[in-house]
Design an enzyme around this catalytic site. Structure first.
Site, PDB file in Angstrom:
ATOM      1  N   CYS A 160       0.804  -1.227   0.000  1.00  0.00           N
ATOM      2  CA  CYS A 160       0.000   0.000   0.000  1.00  0.00           C
ATOM      3  C   CYS A 160       0.834   1.272   0.000  1.00  0.00           C
ATOM      4  CB  CYS A 160      -0.948  -0.011   1.189  1.00  0.00           C
ATOM      5  SG  CYS A 160      -1.976  -1.488   1.234  1.00  0.00           S
ATOM      6  N   HIS A 300      -2.399   8.294   5.885  1.00  0.00           N
ATOM      7  CA  HIS A 300      -2.636   6.966   5.320  1.00  0.00           C
ATOM      8  C   HIS A 300      -3.959   6.399   5.836  1.00  0.00           C
ATOM      9  CE1 HIS A 300      -1.685   3.109   3.541  1.00  0.00           C
ATOM     10  NE2 HIS A 300      -1.874   2.508   4.701  1.00  0.00           N
ATOM     11  N   GLU A 311      -0.453   5.725  13.351  1.00  0.00           N
ATOM     12  CA  GLU A 311      -0.096   6.903  12.566  1.00  0.00           C
ATOM     13  C   GLU A 311      -0.288   8.186  13.379  1.00  0.00           C
ATOM     14  OE1 GLU A 311      -0.780   8.856   8.132  1.00  0.00           O
ATOM     15  OE2 GLU A 311      -2.216   7.360   8.887  1.00  0.00           O
ATOM     16  N   LYS A 329      -9.318   8.388   2.209  1.00  0.00           N
ATOM     17  CA  LYS A 329      -9.794   7.005   2.116  1.00  0.00           C
ATOM     18  C   LYS A 329     -11.204   6.855   2.663  1.00  0.00           C
ATOM     19  CE  LYS A 329      -5.371   4.478   2.234  1.00  0.00           C
ATOM     20  NZ  LYS A 329      -4.422   5.561   2.544  1.00  0.00           N
ATOM     21  N   HIS A 334      -9.782   2.066   0.203  1.00  0.00           N
ATOM     22  CA  HIS A 334      -8.324   1.860   0.151  1.00  0.00           C
ATOM     23  C   HIS A 334      -7.940   1.316  -1.219  1.00  0.00           C
ATOM     24  CE1 HIS A 334      -4.292   1.286   1.107  1.00  0.00           C
ATOM     25  NE2 HIS A 334      -4.371   0.455   2.142  1.00  0.00           N
ATOM     26  N   PHE A 393       1.909  -3.386   3.911  1.00  0.00           N
ATOM     27  CA  PHE A 393       2.294  -4.694   4.426  1.00  0.00           C
ATOM     28  C   PHE A 393       3.768  -4.938   4.093  1.00  0.00           C
ATOM     29  CE2 PHE A 393      -2.075  -7.083   4.401  1.00  0.00           C
ATOM     30  CZ  PHE A 393      -2.533  -6.231   5.381  1.00  0.00           C
TER      31      PHE A 393
END
Length: 405
Positions: A160, A300, A311, A329, A334, A393
């Site tokens: 991502c 994010h 975050e 988002k 996403h 990831f």
């Protein structure tokens, strides 16, 4: 003396619109691109919602060409064509033109669909275009072929963080003198039963099937996972003197980038956001921008219980509590490998127009959310510099600092 790099073109196709302008307008209006999946295969799944493209790429791609392209390749081409035209189709030597377009997963739909054909009808029925359609570098390669790019066609694959890291790589290409113009971004199109089932098995996705538009809710107490989306975002980056010499319209400059890895877990972020802090610190130093000048962050924030708070901790440590933050988002879902690129476009346009798009669905903020969020409505803001974060990831962390010209 560091080479100045500017953005002269933007292009996107997302769940909010078939181009960058309609996507931006929908963001400012606080619209959701999430809807119920109506395909027959969705009925068997525990997750039956997604953020699907607002405009089918086949409406903009020639039918003959479309049959040879994976959906992720088509979306990349649509966004790249728009960005290139928006930049004024720069006259640049092909040897000085590069492409940096990544995909987190690549041609998964082709791979899975062709495997179904193999199982049902045998090897002779498998398409001869299968390999070019499924390879992760396919989107970058097709964009490069369209433009005749000869300074390199590069594919980043960092889950991502892909879209943002592809843009960071473009910055390096120009700074190192390997290109004058780079077309960069990310693409993803994996709304298919297997990826959805896989993410659902991890309990990473929202199961708010009865209320799709409110399912993506970063930082809200009721968040229960991300919503899978599809799309592409592409920008044109140029050496500033090259852009000015041709009289190009400049949106903003890409001032700096920071890339790190957590070294912690394959899917979970570091709980204190340590790797994210280092990425932001690197980006600020690279940009030569003071923390106080970064007044906006496109976070994010995916709407997962753990990731959103990690975050927040990172932003506190790296920047303090003064920036106005948002998570687009909440509207797009996403977009995986395309997320960082589409969110970079939102960050660039926020600087250019002086307005922060909202975070929708933030009805009951998490107790640990103590930063200033542009909730529910867009907020006018004078923005000298802004940050875009992307994490993936594998522990990937990417931070991009954009600044007003």
């Amino acid at each position: 003396m560091s080479v100045e790099v500017v953005i002269t073109g933007i292009g996107a196709t997302t769940p909010l619109g078939g181009d960058a302008a309609s996507t931006w307008d929908a963001m400012l209006a606080g619209k959701s691109g999430v809807s119920a999946l109506t395909q027959d295969w969705a009925a068997q799944l525990s997750v039956r919602i997604a953020a699907q493209l607002a405009v089918e790429p086949t409406e903009k791609i020639d039918r003959v060409q479309a049959r040879r392209l994976d959906r992720s390749e088509m979306t990349a081409i649509v966004a790249a064509r728009e960005a290139w035209a928006d930049a004024g189709s720069p006259e640049v030597e092909k040897e000085r033109l590069a492409v940096s377009v990544g995909s987190g997963i690549g041609g998964a739909q082709t791979l899975l669909n062709q495997d179904d054909i193999l199982e049902a009808s045998g090897p002779r029925k498998v398409s001869p275009h299968t390999v070019p359609m499924l390879m992760p570098n396919g989107p970058a390669a097709w964009v490069g072929l369209e433009l005749g790019a000869q300074a390199g066609v590069h594919c980043v694959a960092s889950a991502c963080a892909t879209g943002a890291e592809a843009i960071a790589h473009a910055l390096d290409l120009i700074r190192l003198g390997r290109a004058d113009v780079v077309v960069a971004g990310g693409t993803e199109a994996v709304i298919h039963p297997l990826p959805i089932a896989g993410f659902a098995s991890m309990r990473a996705m929202s199961i708010r099937n009865d209320d799709p538009e409110r399912a993506s809710r970063p930082w809200d107490k009721g968040r229960d996972g991300f919503v899978l989306g599809e799309g592409a975002g592409v920008i044109v980056l140029e050496r500033a003197d090259h852009a000015r010499a041709r009289g190009a319209r400049i949106y903003a400059r890409l001032a700096g980038a920071g890339l790190t890895s957590d070294g912690y877990d394959i899917v979970q972020p570091h709980p204190e956001g340590a790797g994210a802090v280092r990425a932001i610190d690197f980006a600020l130093r690279d940009a030569g921008v003071a923390k106080s000048d970064v007044v906006h962050v496109n976070a994010h924030a995916t709407s997962t219980p753990v990731g959103d708070l990690a975050e927040i901790k990172a932003l506190h440590r790296a920047l303090g509590d003064h920036p106005v933050i948002t998570s687009t988002k909440s509207m797009t879902g996403h977009l995986l490998g395309a997320a960082g690129a589409v969110e970079s476009i939102a960050t660039i346009l926020a600087i250019h127009h002086g307005v922060v798009p909202p975070t929708i669905n933030l009805d009951e903020p998490d107790d640990e959310l103590d930063l200033d969020v542009a909730a529910h409505k867009a907020r006018p803001l004078d923005i000298p510099a802004a940050l875009n974060n992307s994490f993936g990831f594998g522990g990937h962390n990417a931070a991009l600092v954009f600044a007003r010209v």
